[in-house]
Design an enzyme around this catalytic site. Structure first.
Site, mmCIF file in Angstrom:
data_model
loop_
_atom_site.group_PDB
_atom_site.id
_atom_site.type_symbol
_atom_site.label_atom_id
_atom_site.label_comp_id
_atom_site.label_asym_id
_atom_site.label_seq_id
_atom_site.Cartn_x
_atom_site.Cartn_y
_atom_site.Cartn_z
ATOM 1 N N GLU A 91 0.813 -1.211 0.000
ATOM 2 C CA GLU A 91 0.000 0.000 0.000
ATOM 3 C C GLU A 91 0.849 1.264 0.000
ATOM 4 O O GLU A 91 1.939 1.282 0.552
ATOM 5 C CB GLU A 91 -0.832 0.080 1.274
ATOM 6 C CG GLU A 91 -1.710 -1.101 1.503
ATOM 7 C CD GLU A 91 -2.416 -1.009 2.850
ATOM 8 O OE1 GLU A 91 -2.922 -2.035 3.292
ATOM 9 O OE2 GLU A 91 -2.451 0.076 3.439
ATOM 10 N N CYS A 112 2.918 8.272 1.833
ATOM 11 C CA CYS A 112 3.354 7.288 2.824
ATOM 12 C C CYS A 112 3.643 5.989 2.075
ATOM 13 O O CYS A 112 2.768 5.463 1.382
ATOM 14 C CB CYS A 112 2.225 7.101 3.841
ATOM 15 S SG CYS A 112 2.530 5.794 5.010
ATOM 16 N N CYS A 119 5.105 -7.621 7.992
ATOM 17 C CA CYS A 119 6.106 -7.123 8.933
ATOM 18 C C CYS A 119 6.378 -8.197 9.965
ATOM 19 O O CYS A 119 5.455 -8.888 10.412
ATOM 20 C CB CYS A 119 5.616 -5.855 9.624
ATOM 21 S SG CYS A 119 6.845 -5.152 10.754
ATOM 22 N N CYS A 123 3.819 -5.902 16.271
ATOM 23 C CA CYS A 123 3.220 -5.025 17.273
ATOM 24 C C CYS A 123 1.749 -5.427 17.405
ATOM 25 O O CYS A 123 1.081 -5.685 16.405
ATOM 26 C CB CYS A 123 3.346 -3.562 16.868
ATOM 27 S SG CYS A 123 5.068 -3.079 16.669
ATOM 28 N N CYS A 126 -1.217 -3.671 15.297
ATOM 29 C CA CYS A 126 -0.960 -3.278 13.905
ATOM 30 C C CYS A 126 -1.407 -4.334 12.902
ATOM 31 O O CYS A 126 -1.106 -5.518 13.059
ATOM 32 C CB CYS A 126 0.529 -2.992 13.744
ATOM 33 S SG CYS A 126 1.004 -2.628 12.046
ATOM 34 N N GLY A 177 5.512 -2.535 6.887
ATOM 35 C CA GLY A 177 6.870 -3.033 7.084
ATOM 36 C C GLY A 177 7.698 -2.185 8.018
ATOM 37 O O GLY A 177 7.335 -1.066 8.357
ATOM 38 N N GLU A 178 8.801 -2.756 8.439
ATOM 39 C CA GLU A 178 9.751 -2.028 9.300
ATOM 40 C C GLU A 178 10.915 -1.593 8.391
ATOM 41 O O GLU A 178 11.737 -2.410 7.995
ATOM 42 C CB GLU A 178 10.218 -2.941 10.431
ATOM 43 C CG GLU A 178 11.382 -2.437 11.252
ATOM 44 C CD GLU A 178 11.285 -0.985 11.711
ATOM 45 O OE1 GLU A 178 10.313 -0.629 12.381
ATOM 46 O OE2 GLU A 178 12.196 -0.192 11.377
ATOM 47 N N HIS A 234 4.773 4.923 21.320
ATOM 48 C CA HIS A 234 3.507 4.328 21.780
ATOM 49 C C HIS A 234 3.470 3.961 23.256
ATOM 50 O O HIS A 234 2.464 3.459 23.748
ATOM 51 C CB HIS A 234 3.113 3.111 20.943
ATOM 52 C CG HIS A 234 3.163 3.342 19.464
ATOM 53 N ND1 HIS A 234 2.944 4.574 18.884
ATOM 54 C CD2 HIS A 234 3.429 2.500 18.430
ATOM 55 C CE1 HIS A 234 3.071 4.473 17.578
ATOM 56 N NE2 HIS A 234 3.373 3.235 17.271
ATOM 57 N N ASN A 308 -6.535 3.704 15.125
ATOM 58 C CA ASN A 308 -7.482 3.278 14.097
ATOM 59 C C ASN A 308 -7.882 1.843 14.338
ATOM 60 O O ASN A 308 -7.011 0.957 14.355
ATOM 61 C CB ASN A 308 -6.789 3.310 12.723
ATOM 62 C CG ASN A 308 -7.103 4.555 11.961
ATOM 63 O OD1 ASN A 308 -8.248 4.970 11.848
ATOM 64 N ND2 ASN A 308 -6.075 5.164 11.427
ATOM 65 N N CYS A 351 -1.613 1.760 8.400
ATOM 66 C CA CYS A 351 -0.834 0.898 7.525
ATOM 67 C C CYS A 351 -1.311 -0.544 7.550
ATOM 68 O O CYS A 351 -1.661 -1.084 8.579
ATOM 69 C CB CYS A 351 0.639 0.982 7.895
ATOM 70 S SG CYS A 351 1.049 0.304 9.505
HETATM 71 N N1 SAH Z 1 7.330 -0.199 11.093
HETATM 72 C C1 SAH Z 1 7.497 1.201 11.191
HETATM 73 C C2 SAH Z 1 6.822 1.969 10.091
HETATM 74 C C3 SAH Z 1 5.446 1.554 9.669
HETATM 75 S S1 SAH Z 1 4.115 1.703 10.819
HETATM 76 C C4 SAH Z 1 7.046 1.698 12.514
HETATM 77 O O1 SAH Z 1 6.424 0.942 13.236
HETATM 78 O O2 SAH Z 1 7.359 2.844 12.818
HETATM 79 C C5 SAH Z 1 3.651 3.392 10.680
HETATM 80 C C6 SAH Z 1 2.962 3.923 11.930
HETATM 81 O O3 SAH Z 1 1.575 3.526 11.980
HETATM 82 C C7 SAH Z 1 3.607 3.437 13.198
HETATM 83 O O4 SAH Z 1 3.787 4.498 14.090
HETATM 84 C C8 SAH Z 1 2.580 2.453 13.688
HETATM 85 O O5 SAH Z 1 2.718 2.214 15.037
HETATM 86 C C9 SAH Z 1 1.275 3.114 13.297
HETATM 87 N N2 SAH Z 1 0.113 2.238 13.331
HETATM 88 C C10 SAH Z 1 0.061 0.906 13.141
HETATM 89 N N3 SAH Z 1 -1.212 0.467 13.263
HETATM 90 C C11 SAH Z 1 -1.954 1.539 13.581
HETATM 91 C C12 SAH Z 1 -3.351 1.726 13.853
HETATM 92 N N4 SAH Z 1 -4.189 0.708 13.811
HETATM 93 N N5 SAH Z 1 -3.780 2.977 14.116
HETATM 94 C C13 SAH Z 1 -2.925 4.026 14.140
HETATM 95 N N6 SAH Z 1 -1.620 3.899 13.882
HETATM 96 C C14 SAH Z 1 -1.144 2.686 13.613
HETATM 97 FE FE1 SF4 Z 2 5.067 -2.733 14.381
HETATM 98 FE FE2 SF4 Z 2 5.582 -0.957 12.407
HETATM 99 FE FE3 SF4 Z 2 5.690 -3.613 11.940
HETATM 100 FE FE4 SF4 Z 2 3.325 -2.473 12.382
HETATM 101 S S1 SF4 Z 2 4.683 -2.085 10.654
HETATM 102 S S2 SF4 Z 2 4.074 -4.439 13.253
HETATM 103 S S3 SF4 Z 2 3.870 -0.904 13.869
HETATM 104 S S4 SF4 Z 2 7.010 -2.463 13.320
#
Ligand code: SAH
Ligand code: SF4
Length: 365
Positions: A91, A112, A119, A123, A126, A177-178, A234, A308, A351
């Site tokens: 995406e 973005c 990933c 987390c 996510c 992704g990370e 977070h 979200n 994401c």
């Molecule tokens: N992996 C990296 C980058 C991608 S995630 C990271 O974690 O930073 C991008 C952002 O979206 C991160 O801050 C993540 O914690 C947040 N995110 C993930 N799921 C979410 C959700 N359901 N609502 C709001 N933010 C979310």
């Molecule tokens: Fe965690 Fe970022 Fe991976 Fe989602 S994309 S699982 S927030 S590291």
């Protein structure tokens, strides 16, 4: 499979062309086709001799992304689901400027972008982590997200102009992704997107977000390019972070903070903490205290993002007044902080959500 032409830097192309006995100005012509005209087919490159085009075709791929699904409209947040050459989905989200967010000028678009399919970091809140990690994106698959969005989103070019105008002038690496777990491909892609012969997007207009990979943050601090860094925090205590982010067990807050300090020292740029507000997990006023202390110590600003909802996960966003109170508590401590008053909530903008939904639908059909 052949390397894609958009995974290579100008220097790499020059060295290839030199081996082929081609003059250097041919590289300039090729780069114009790739990054200004955004050509998707070798035969469009009419000022390159046919034998050179054939040679390129034999040695390199020239991929673009197939649009599988799009949500949103021209003046709001638009979400693109792309199908990759191997059938995987990723995406990108195009966001109209929100000047307060990452310091960009108004009247601009931020894209973005994703860096991996899925990933590995898992987390708990996510969608991207839900089905695990599939693979890293290659440099050209990262670069192409910008080009493909511009092909799709650009209005018709002005009369007399050869190419459509640029749509994207800020990049946030916050999609699926990370990013720092795909370090080499990410850096190669960002070099291409930053270069004047490529994407032409200033390093200060590129923000990389990480869940906290300490060794890679230190490595990034030593890169010559001045990217902005955002940390998905977070939680401002190990207790909260351990509960929702497994990565914290490997790199606890103390180590993360030290790496951020190093980045800050070497780059002299303000770091951003992303802080999703999740009801009953990290949204109490007591949590604002350690967060403010950490932000002050690191001269970081805080972006508060109401959670979200992800289908199938139990977490909820707090009520609006809870979010506002949390913001006020940070501001009272003189921490620069913003609260996202959501754009794109209605179109699964966080994401990984559109991909997850599409894959679930495909699984049903
Ligand atoms: N992996 C990296 C980058 C991608 S995630 C990271 O974690 O930073 C991008 C952002 O979206 C991160 O801050 C993540 O914690 C947040 N995110 C993930 N799921 C979410 C959700 N359901 N609502 C709001 N933010 C979310
Ligand atoms: Fe965690 Fe970022 Fe991976 Fe989602 S994309 S699982 S927030 S590291």
């Amino acid at each position: 499979m052949a390397t894609d032409i958009k995974s290579l830097t100008r220097e790499e192309l020059e060295s290839q062309f030199k081996d082929w006995g081609q003059p250097a100005y041919r590289v300039t012509q090729l780069l114009d086709w790739l990054y200004v005209q955004r050509a998707i087919d070798w035969d469009a490159m009419t000022n390159l001799p046919k034998n050179l085009r054939d040679k390129l075709r034999e040695n390199f791929s020239l991929q673009n992304l197939e649009l599988a699904r799009k949500q949103g409209s021209h003046d709001t947040t638009q979400k693109f689901l792309w199908k990759l050459a191997d059938g995987q989905f990723i995406e990108s989200v195009l966001i109209p400027a929100n000047p307060a967010l990452y310091g960009e000028d108004s009247d601009r678009h931020t894209l973005c972008i994703s860096t991996q399919v899925g990933c590995a970091y898992g987390c708990k809140f996510c969608a991207s982590g839900l089905e695990g990690w599939k693979r890293n994106l290659l440099p050209h698959e990262i670069v192409e997200q910008i080009l493909s969005v511009e092909r799709t989103a650009a209005k018709a070019p002005p009369a007399g102009s050869q190419s459509a105008p640029r749509v994207v002038d800020n990049i946030v690496v916050m999609g699926m992704g990370e990013p720092l777990a795909n370090y080499d491909n990410l850096l190669q892609a960002l070099k291409i997107l930053n270069a004047p012969w490529g994407g032409g997007i200033g390093a200060r207009k590129i923000t990389i977000s990480t869940s906290g990979l300490v060794p890679q943050i230190r490595r990034l601090a030593d890169e010559p390019l001045q990217f902005r860094l955002a940390i998905s925090l977070h939680g401002a205590t190990d207790e909260v972070r351990n509960r929702i982010m497994p990565v914290n067990k490997k790199y606890p807050l103390k180590e993360l903070a030290a790496a951020c300090e190093d980045y800050q020292d070497k780059k002299g740029r303000m770091i951003t903490f992303e802080y999703i507000l999740i009801a009953g997990v990290n949204d109490s006023i007591e949590q604002a205290k350690p967060l403010a202390a950490l932000a002050k110590k690191l001269f970081a600003k805080v972006n508060l993002i109401p959670y979200n909802k992800v289908e199938g996960l139990p977490w909820k966003r707090p009520f609006e007044d809870v979010c506002e109170k949390f913001l006020a508590a940070l501001q009272k401590q003189k921490v620069p902080a913003t609260l996202r008053r959501e754009k794109g909530h209605d179109i699964d903008a966080a994401c990984g959500q559109l991909r997850l939904k599409t894959e679930r639908e495909l699984a049903v059909n």
